[in-house]
Enzyme design. Structure first.
Site, PDB file in Angstrom:
ATOM      1  N   LYS A  43     -10.987   8.783   3.200  1.00  0.00           N
ATOM      2  CA  LYS A  43     -11.619   8.327   4.543  1.00  0.00           C
ATOM      3  C   LYS A  43     -10.670   7.168   4.997  1.00  0.00           C
ATOM      4  O   LYS A  43     -10.963   6.843   6.329  1.00  0.00           O
ATOM      5  CB  LYS A  43     -12.958   7.935   4.421  1.00  0.00           C
ATOM      6  N   ASP A 103      -1.331   1.326  -3.062  1.00  0.00           N
ATOM      7  CA  ASP A 103      -1.368   0.325  -4.265  1.00  0.00           C
ATOM      8  C   ASP A 103      -0.536   0.591  -5.275  1.00  0.00           C
ATOM      9  O   ASP A 103       0.710   0.296  -5.325  1.00  0.00           O
ATOM     10  CB  ASP A 103      -2.882   0.417  -4.691  1.00  0.00           C
ATOM     11  N   PHE A 152      -8.161  -7.339  -3.401  1.00  0.00           N
ATOM     12  CA  PHE A 152      -8.910  -6.015  -2.574  1.00  0.00           C
ATOM     13  C   PHE A 152      -9.154  -6.155  -1.446  1.00  0.00           C
ATOM     14  O   PHE A 152      -9.835  -7.470  -0.927  1.00  0.00           O
ATOM     15  CB  PHE A 152     -10.249  -5.723  -3.657  1.00  0.00           C
TER      16      PHE A 152
HETATM   17  P1  IMP Z   1      -3.100   4.006  -5.095  1.00  0.00           P
HETATM   18  O1  IMP Z   1      -3.193   5.315  -5.633  1.00  0.00           O
HETATM   19  O2  IMP Z   1      -3.360   3.088  -6.312  1.00  0.00           O
HETATM   20  O3  IMP Z   1      -1.744   3.788  -4.510  1.00  0.00           O
HETATM   21  O4  IMP Z   1      -4.412   3.888  -4.276  1.00  0.00           O
HETATM   22  C1  IMP Z   1      -4.344   4.318  -3.143  1.00  0.00           C
HETATM   23  C2  IMP Z   1      -5.677   4.446  -2.492  1.00  0.00           C
HETATM   24  O5  IMP Z   1      -6.809   3.444  -3.162  1.00  0.00           O
HETATM   25  C3  IMP Z   1      -5.857   3.888  -1.028  1.00  0.00           C
HETATM   26  O6  IMP Z   1      -5.687   5.137  -0.244  1.00  0.00           O
HETATM   27  C4  IMP Z   1      -7.167   3.462  -1.122  1.00  0.00           C
HETATM   28  O7  IMP Z   1      -8.029   4.177  -0.620  1.00  0.00           O
HETATM   29  C5  IMP Z   1      -7.680   2.809  -2.447  1.00  0.00           C
HETATM   30  N1  IMP Z   1      -7.296   1.498  -2.555  1.00  0.00           N
HETATM   31  C6  IMP Z   1      -6.133   0.764  -2.991  1.00  0.00           C
HETATM   32  N2  IMP Z   1      -6.226  -0.665  -2.783  1.00  0.00           N
HETATM   33  C7  IMP Z   1      -7.356  -0.834  -2.212  1.00  0.00           C
HETATM   34  C8  IMP Z   1      -7.902  -2.148  -1.624  1.00  0.00           C
HETATM   35  O8  IMP Z   1      -7.498  -3.274  -1.663  1.00  0.00           O
HETATM   36  N3  IMP Z   1      -9.130  -1.988  -0.856  1.00  0.00           N
HETATM   37  C9  IMP Z   1      -9.673  -0.592  -0.932  1.00  0.00           C
HETATM   38  N4  IMP Z   1      -9.019   0.687  -1.199  1.00  0.00           N
HETATM   39  C10 IMP Z   1      -8.087   0.561  -1.831  1.00  0.00           C
END
Ligand code: IMP
Ligand code: MG
Length: 175
Positions: A43, A103, A152
């Site tokens: 979302k 991330d 975060f």
């Molecule tokens: P990744 O797969 O680790 O790159 O994470 C991507 C997803 O994790 C993002 O689309 C977010 O939904 C969630 N996410 C990563 N870091 C944060 C953060 O600092 N706050 C909130 N959601 C996060």
């Protein structure tokens, strides 16, 4: 009862608007005649997508996918899940994935791989924020908004356990 975690403002609504404007200009330049299909990841990217497309003055289409690598916590589980749902025909289309944050990169890598197998005409990634220091897989962000520190973050669509999505600025959660 746990106390409310503290919010520290990291990026103002004005900074976000300027960034969205810059990204929209780059996307307008590259996609004007391509009728792209924007695929936004739910979302977290809903607010970014809504602001972005209002600045795109050419034909385009929008789809949403529900995908995540996070459970309820603040650490990536590493396991990426995608909710089953129908996407329109992708073969031959110009695809632009729209994300709120990259991330570890696992979510984007999974989605780009999935979409790439369906033979699109082109496939690129746009992300409002980039948590540069946390990458676990190599990801090229074609349209990159703002680098954020290894904190975060919440607000402007981005949540912690479904809270804070409505905030117009982006905050770091200090816990
Ligand atoms: P990744 O797969 O680790 O790159 O994470 C991507 C997803 O994790 C993002 O689309 C977010 O939904 C969630 N996410 C990563 N870091 C944060 C953060 O600092 N706050 C909130 N959601 C996060
Ligand atoms: Mg997300």
């Amino acid at each position: 009862m746990s106390p409310e975690p503290e919010l520290r403002k990291l990026i103002t609504g004005e900074q976000i608007a300027a960034t969205v404007g810059r990204l929209a200009a780059e996307i307008r330049r590259d996609y004007r005649d391509k009728n792209p299909l924007l695929i936004a990841v739910l979302k977290g990217s809903f607010m970014f997508l809504a602001d972005l497309v209002r600045r795109l003055d050419f034909p385009l289409e929008i789809e949403f996918v529900r995908i995540s690598s996070y459970g309820g916590g603040t650490e990536s589980s590493g396991a990426v899940k995608m909710a089953p749902g129908a996407l329109p025909k992708i073969k031959g289309r110009h695809l632009l994935v729209v994300e709120d944050i990259i991330d570890t990169g696992l979510t984007a890598a999974f989605l780009l791989d999935y979409l790439g197998r369906k033979k699109p005409a082109s496939l690129k990634l746009c992300s409002l924020t980039d948590k540069v220091g946390r990458r676990r897989v190599l990801i090229n962000i074609d349209y990159r908004g703002l680098a954020v520190p290894d904190k975060f973050i919440v607000g402007y669509g981005i949540d912690r356990n479904e809270k804070y999505r409505h905030l117009p600025d982006i905050y770091a959660l200090e816990q």
